[in-house]
Design an enzyme around this catalytic site. Structure first.
Site, short mmCIF file in Angstrom:
data_model
loop_
_atom_site.label_atom_id
_atom_site.label_comp_id
_atom_site.label_asym_id
_atom_site.label_seq_id
_atom_site.Cartn_x
_atom_site.Cartn_y
_atom_site.Cartn_z
N ASP A 93 0.85 -1.18 0.00
CA ASP A 93 0.00 0.00 0.00
C ASP A 93 0.89 1.24 0.00
O ASP A 93 1.90 1.29 0.69
CB ASP A 93 -0.86 -0.04 1.27
CG ASP A 93 -1.81 1.13 1.32
OD1 ASP A 93 -2.80 1.09 0.58
OD2 ASP A 93 -1.55 2.09 2.08
N ILE A 94 0.52 2.22 -0.80
CA ILE A 94 1.26 3.48 -0.80
C ILE A 94 0.57 4.42 0.18
O ILE A 94 -0.65 4.62 0.12
CB ILE A 94 1.30 4.08 -2.21
CG1 ILE A 94 2.01 3.13 -3.19
CG2 ILE A 94 1.98 5.46 -2.21
CD1 ILE A 94 3.47 2.84 -2.87
N ASP A 128 -1.88 19.31 -11.18
CA ASP A 128 -1.15 19.22 -12.46
C ASP A 128 0.24 19.84 -12.31
O ASP A 128 0.40 21.03 -12.49
CB ASP A 128 -1.94 19.95 -13.55
CG ASP A 128 -1.27 19.88 -14.91
OD1 ASP A 128 -0.33 19.07 -15.08
OD2 ASP A 128 -1.69 20.64 -15.81
N GLU A 186 7.12 20.06 -19.41
CA GLU A 186 6.01 19.38 -20.08
C GLU A 186 5.00 20.40 -20.55
O GLU A 186 4.41 20.26 -21.62
CB GLU A 186 5.34 18.38 -19.12
CG GLU A 186 4.25 17.51 -19.77
CD GLU A 186 2.85 18.14 -19.79
OE1 GLU A 186 1.98 17.61 -20.50
OE2 GLU A 186 2.63 19.15 -19.11
N GLU A 187 4.77 21.42 -19.71
CA GLU A 187 3.73 22.41 -20.02
C GLU A 187 4.09 23.25 -21.25
O GLU A 187 3.24 23.96 -21.79
CB GLU A 187 3.46 23.31 -18.81
CG GLU A 187 2.95 22.55 -17.57
CD GLU A 187 1.54 21.98 -17.74
OE1 GLU A 187 0.96 22.07 -18.84
OE2 GLU A 187 1.02 21.43 -16.75
N ASP A 225 0.03 11.87 -15.00
CA ASP A 225 -0.16 13.31 -15.13
C ASP A 225 -1.60 13.63 -14.73
O ASP A 225 -2.53 13.28 -15.45
CB ASP A 225 0.11 13.72 -16.59
CG ASP A 225 0.10 15.22 -16.78
OD1 ASP A 225 -0.18 15.94 -15.81
OD2 ASP A 225 0.37 15.66 -17.92
N ASP A 241 -5.27 8.53 -3.49
CA ASP A 241 -4.97 7.28 -2.79
C ASP A 241 -5.08 6.09 -3.75
O ASP A 241 -4.15 5.26 -3.86
CB ASP A 241 -5.97 7.13 -1.63
CG ASP A 241 -5.56 6.06 -0.64
OD1 ASP A 241 -4.40 5.60 -0.68
OD2 ASP A 241 -6.41 5.66 0.18
N1 TRP Z 1 -0.34 18.23 -18.35
C1 TRP Z 1 -1.38 17.88 -19.30
C2 TRP Z 1 -1.72 19.14 -20.09
O1 TRP Z 1 -1.61 20.23 -19.54
C3 TRP Z 1 -2.59 17.40 -18.58
C4 TRP Z 1 -3.53 16.70 -19.44
C5 TRP Z 1 -4.63 17.17 -20.01
C6 TRP Z 1 -3.46 15.33 -19.74
N2 TRP Z 1 -5.27 16.22 -20.69
C7 TRP Z 1 -4.57 15.08 -20.53
C8 TRP Z 1 -2.56 14.31 -19.42
C9 TRP Z 1 -4.81 13.79 -20.98
C10 TRP Z 1 -2.81 13.05 -19.89
C11 TRP Z 1 -3.91 12.79 -20.66
O2 TRP Z 1 -2.06 19.04 -21.24
ZN ZN Z 2 -0.73 20.77 -17.56
#
Ligand code: TRP
Ligand code: ZN
Ligand code: CA
Length: 450
Positions: free
Chosen positions: A55-56, A149, A183-184, A212, A314
């Site tokens: 379990d985490i 996010d 990523e953004e 994500d 969770d």
């Molecule tokens: N970080 C992603 C974004 O800003 C979050 C996201 C939106 C996402 N839709 C998604 C991640 C679908 C995985 C699948 O776009």
């Molecule tokens: Zn995002």
């Protein structure tokens, strides 16, 4: 004479071909690390039991989120690429991993004139030629602290990695974790990592799992629809918790799995929803509010620690651990002794039963009440197969019955048999009969673990 269901109908449909692909992937993902052939039959030390994922701790995951929130608050309210809050986030995660015994490295790249950072952590051990990889983006947008996010995915992957260390987990595969930058800005960090990974290293990655947004306040439970094995591991886990899942449809290409997928690496992942509104049907099965976004604070200043759904966090954290443990095929208990016969035995199509023997010596007393019978049968329609373990007394223990509807390939499975009324020493047999015409196969190997 055997009565067959529709023996004149061609049974291989398109759906069957797809299922067969899934089964082949299962064998590759789950079996590759332990697929080394042994001389047959042999006695060897082997894992007594496959380790179940622990379990985490939700409290620990949330403690990481509080730290990321504090970092944002102390650095102008965000943890965005090129801002001081991003590097502070990297330092926090790296500090935890280093202290736990991971081998970490920080990869720098440049985007928009600013330095970005990926953090990669390797857990020493496992088969270096078979890497199971899990990752999450650590950067936020500049509008806010990015706690859902993607503090949520970052914290859940971090706590999973720390749990690997705490448990002293010995995976069959090599485990790698990463926290991606930028990523953004369009998956800049993860793409940089994949593009700079030599082809030989890429080929060693058996799967990449991406996390994500895992704790959206009005949560949905979405599973990426990519590699069927990875997808199946997640779906089965949620089904066992009576949570229905949906296939993640809006996100293909929207997070860090995309560069891996483009490079031909099998991917999967989880997602609890972003700006899209929850439908009435979704609210019915998941609770929450229909007509409202899964995350109303998506990419906003209000994506703070109060923007977290504890239940989703969770569940998703535990699901990550389950997938990491299941897909890396490890063990915690090295105490058992295994006896294996790896000689191939053909199974005639709709024919007589065939047997493969293992002679067990050097044991005292009776066999265990939870004797592990590891079976590896290659077959093009496993529903045809009836499988028995036959003890030294001659008594047969049915481990698998036939099924007209089970069109998948292969039986690659470990069965548990109460064999406590058998002496351990003696000749054990795996008896296999094919009761349906058209598809056939062979016993590839099998083993008994005491
Ligand atoms: N970080 C992603 C974004 O800003 C979050 C996201 C939106 C996402 N839709 C998604 C991640 C679908 C995985 C699948 O776009
Ligand atoms: Zn995002
Ligand atoms: Ca058959």
């Amino acid at each position: 004479m055997l009565e067959l269901t529709g023996p004149t109908l061609p049974r291989r449909s398109r759906a069957v071909a797809l299922l067969a692909t899934g089964a082949a992937l299962t064998a590759t993902l789950l079996g590759a690390a332990s697929g080394t052939a042994l001389a047959e039959p042999t006695a060897a030390k082997a894992p007594a039991k496959a380790a179940a994922a622990p379990d985490i701790s939700l409290a620990n995951v949330k403690a990481h989120l509080s730290q990321l929130q504090s970092i944002a608050s102390a650095n102008g309210g965000n943890r965005a690429h090129g801002r001081s809050g991003y590097k502070a986030s990297i330092d926090y995660v790296k500090g935890k991993l280093d202290a736990a015994g991971f081998t970490t490295s920080v990869q720098q790249f440049t985007s928009g004139g600013s330095t970005g950072y990926n953090l990669v952590a390797d857990w020493p051990g496992g088969d270096a030629n078979h890497v199971l990889f899990a990752g999450a983006h650590l950067d936020s947008v500049s509008a806010g602290p990015g706690i859902n996010d993607n503090g949520s995915g970052s914290a859940a992957v971090l706590e999973t990695a720390l749990t690997v260390a705490r448990e002293g987990y010995k995976p069959g595969k090599h485990l790698r974790f990463a926290w991606w930058g930028a990523e953004e800005l369009g998956m800049v960090g993860s793409r940089y990592y994949v593009n700079n990974l030599p082809a030989t290293e890429r080929a060693k990655i058996d799967g990449y799992l991406n996390f994500d947004m895992l704790a959206s306040p009005n949560a949905g439970y979405f599973v990426y629809d990519d590699d069927p094995t990875i997808e199946g591991v997640f779906k089965t886990w949620f089904a066992g918790k009576n949570i229905s899942t949906e296939i993640e449809t809006e996100g293909d290409g929207r997070s860090d799995h995309a560069p891996f997928k483009s490079a031909g690496i099998r991917v999967g992942g989880l997602f609890s929803g972003a700006e899209t509104r929850k439908s009435a049907a979704q609210a019915q099965k998941w609770g929450g509010t229909a007509g409202q976004a899964f995350d109303r604070c998506y990419h906003s200043s209000c994506d703070s620690t109060s923007n977290i759904n504890d239940k989703a966090l969770d569940l998703n954290s535990d699901a990550i651990a389950h997938a990491v443990w299941t897909l890396s095929g490890g063990s915690t208990d090295p105490g058992g002794t295994s006896f294996e016969n790896a000689a191939d035995v053909a199974i005639p199509d709709a024919g007589a039963a065939v047997e493969s023997s293992i002679s067990v010596t050097g044991r005292t007393g009776n066999a265990p009440s939870a004797l592990k019978v590891g079976v590896d049968i290659k077959h093009t329609w496993r529903g045809d197969l009836v499988v028995d373990l036959v003890g030294p007394s001659g008594r047969a223990y049915r481990v698998k019955s036939s099924s007209g509807s089970d069109s998948a390939d292969n039986v690659v499975e470990t069965f548990t048999v109460d064999a406590s009324s058998e002496t351990a020493n003696g000749t054990w047999k795996l008896r296999v009969q094919d009761i349906g015409a058209q598809d056939s196969g062979y016993i590839d190997s099998w083993k008994l673990t005491f």
